[in-house]
Design a protein around this motif. Structure first.
Motif, PDB file in Angstrom:
ATOM      1  N   ALA A 143       0.848  -1.198  -0.037  1.00 23.69           N
ATOM      2  CA  ALA A 143      -0.111  -0.005   0.083  1.00 23.69           C
ATOM      3  C   ALA A 143       0.820   1.315   0.073  1.00 23.69           C
ATOM      4  CB  ALA A 143      -0.974  -0.026   1.219  1.00 23.69           C
ATOM      5  N   PHE A 144       2.151   1.005   0.445  1.00 26.39           N
ATOM      6  CA  PHE A 144       2.842   2.517   0.741  1.00 26.39           C
ATOM      7  C   PHE A 144       4.093   2.253   0.090  1.00 26.39           C
ATOM      8  CE2 PHE A 144       0.483   1.930   4.354  1.00 26.39           C
ATOM      9  CZ  PHE A 144      -0.531   3.142   4.517  1.00 26.39           C
ATOM     10  N   SER A 145       4.908   3.132  -0.454  1.00 24.36           N
ATOM     11  CA  SER A 145       6.391   3.080  -0.861  1.00 24.36           C
ATOM     12  C   SER A 145       6.928   4.579  -0.625  1.00 24.36           C
ATOM     13  CB  SER A 145       6.367   2.843  -2.365  1.00 24.36           C
ATOM     14  OG  SER A 145       5.924   4.120  -3.193  1.00 24.36           O
ATOM     15  N   LEU A 146       8.086   4.545  -0.587  1.00 22.13           N
ATOM     16  CA  LEU A 146       9.084   5.878  -0.570  1.00 22.13           C
ATOM     17  C   LEU A 146       8.721   6.482  -1.895  1.00 22.13           C
ATOM     18  CD1 LEU A 146      12.326   5.218   0.990  1.00 22.13           C
ATOM     19  CD2 LEU A 146      10.497   6.504   2.076  1.00 22.13           C
ATOM     20  N   ALA A 147       8.746   7.772  -1.908  1.00 20.99           N
ATOM     21  CA  ALA A 147       8.937   8.767  -3.227  1.00 20.99           C
ATOM     22  C   ALA A 147      10.142   8.533  -3.767  1.00 20.99           C
ATOM     23  CB  ALA A 147       8.610  10.108  -2.857  1.00 20.99           C
ATOM     24  N   PRO A 148      10.281   8.432  -5.173  1.00 20.56           N
ATOM     25  CA  PRO A 148      11.252   8.106  -5.940  1.00 20.56           C
ATOM     26  C   PRO A 148      12.376   8.682  -5.600  1.00 20.56           C
ATOM     27  CG  PRO A 148       9.308   8.204  -7.499  1.00 20.56           C
ATOM     28  CD  PRO A 148       9.062   8.634  -6.116  1.00 20.56           C
ATOM     29  N   GLN A 149      12.546  10.083  -5.406  1.00 20.25           N
ATOM     30  CA  GLN A 149      13.844  10.646  -5.291  1.00 20.25           C
ATOM     31  C   GLN A 149      14.202  10.698  -4.078  1.00 20.25           C
ATOM     32  OE1 GLN A 149      10.735  11.787  -5.402  1.00 20.25           O
ATOM     33  NE2 GLN A 149      10.374  13.637  -3.676  1.00 20.25           N
ATOM     34  N   VAL A 150      13.481  10.039  -2.981  1.00 16.90           N
ATOM     35  CA  VAL A 150      13.968   9.952  -1.583  1.00 16.90           C
ATOM     36  C   VAL A 150      14.879   8.984  -1.324  1.00 16.90           C
ATOM     37  CG1 VAL A 150      12.961   9.889   0.886  1.00 16.90           C
ATOM     38  CG2 VAL A 150      11.663  11.190  -0.796  1.00 16.90           C
ATOM     39  N   ASP A 151      15.741   9.429  -0.602  1.00 15.05           N
ATOM     40  CA  ASP A 151      17.144   8.583   0.030  1.00 15.05           C
ATOM     41  C   ASP A 151      17.222   8.506   1.549  1.00 15.05           C
ATOM     42  OD1 ASP A 151      19.321   6.942   0.240  1.00 15.05           O
ATOM     43  OD2 ASP A 151      20.618   8.170  -0.605  1.00 15.05           O
ATOM     44  N   VAL A 152      16.599   7.703   2.140  1.00 10.32           N
ATOM     45  CA  VAL A 152      16.697   7.549   3.632  1.00 10.32           C
ATOM     46  C   VAL A 152      17.713   6.806   4.308  1.00 10.32           C
ATOM     47  CG1 VAL A 152      14.010   7.764   3.632  1.00 10.32           C
ATOM     48  CG2 VAL A 152      15.062   5.456   3.634  1.00 10.32           C
ATOM     49  N   ARG A 153      18.783   6.304   3.450  1.00 12.28           N
ATOM     50  CA  ARG A 153      19.758   5.595   4.150  1.00 12.28           C
ATOM     51  C   ARG A 153      20.345   6.423   5.057  1.00 12.28           C
ATOM     52  NH1 ARG A 153      22.365   3.640  -1.397  1.00 12.28           N
ATOM     53  NH2 ARG A 153      21.539   5.833  -1.754  1.00 12.28           N
ATOM     54  N   GLY A 154      20.742   5.723   6.354  1.00 13.60           N
ATOM     55  CA  GLY A 154      21.560   6.341   7.417  1.00 13.60           C
ATOM     56  C   GLY A 154      20.618   7.612   8.150  1.00 13.60           C
ATOM     57  N   LEU A 155      19.115   7.405   7.827  1.00 13.19           N
ATOM     58  CA  LEU A 155      18.540   8.440   8.655  1.00 13.19           C
ATOM     59  C   LEU A 155      17.540   7.661   9.667  1.00 13.19           C
ATOM     60  CD1 LEU A 155      16.971  10.703   5.813  1.00 13.19           C
ATOM     61  CD2 LEU A 155      19.006  11.281   7.332  1.00 13.19           C
TER      62      LEU A 155
END
Length: 189
Positions: free
Chosen positions: A167-179
């Protein structure tokens, strides 16, 4: 809650704040109520969830349940603001005692249809208020909802999990690595 005057900064007297159904000892991972502090529940040990931990200040009981329902379904925004204020203070206390503060807040997005029906996303409102109160950035466009799913409250635990698959996903431009991210919602089931 008692209609008495208060000298506290919140529109809630100290006695009523103490009477809230505070969640006591709980699983360190999922916040399931447990008989003593510092434990992890059997389910989290057997099938560790994808998240590190949950912070839920209250059990879903009176009067918190009625405040949430009025906020969520009746557009009674002052009740949501009150809950956000108390939650913010509770989180500040946790951060001051060593719990790590997240890098940013995200809300659970509503489907387009549900957002049109309700007119607002209560989780986004809570996240915005917490962001301002705690000085933590809020990103309302990082999570996307792809499906309009059935309401969770009518489903059992297995159906709730299936209901939210894909049902959900991250927006394509978003990089959450390390956050360190904190997902804000009004109710945890």
């Amino acid at each position: 809650m008692c209609d008495e005057r208060t000298d506290t900064p919140l529109p809630l007297c100290a006695a009523c704040e103490l009477e809230l159904p505070w969640l006591g000892d709980r699983c360190e991972r999922c916040a399931l109520p447990l008989p003593m502090a510092g434990l992890t529940c059997g389910l989290c040990i057997k099938h560790p969830p994808a998240y590190e931990s949950v912070y839920a200040p209250w059990v879903y009981g009176f009067p918190v349940d009625s405040l949430i329902i009025r906020f969520k379904h009746n557009s009674r925004w002052p009740y949501g603001r009150l809950l956000a204020d108390i939650l913010g203070q509770s989180l500040r206390d946790r951060f001051n005692t060593g719990d790590p503060q997240p890098d940013c807040l995200l809300q659970v997005p509503l489907s387009t249809q549900r957002l049109r029906q309700r007119g607002y996303n209560q989780a986004a409102m809570l996240a915005q208020w917490l962001s301002r109160d705690l000085g933590i950035p809020f990103h309302d466009d990082w999570l996307l909802r792809h499906q309009d799913t059935a309401a969770q409250q009518a489903l059992d635990a297995k159906a709730r999990k299936r209901n939210l698959l894909h049902a959900f996903s991250l927006a394509p431009q978003v990089d959450v690595r390390g956050l360190h991210l904190a997902l804000v919602d009004d109710v945890l089931t």
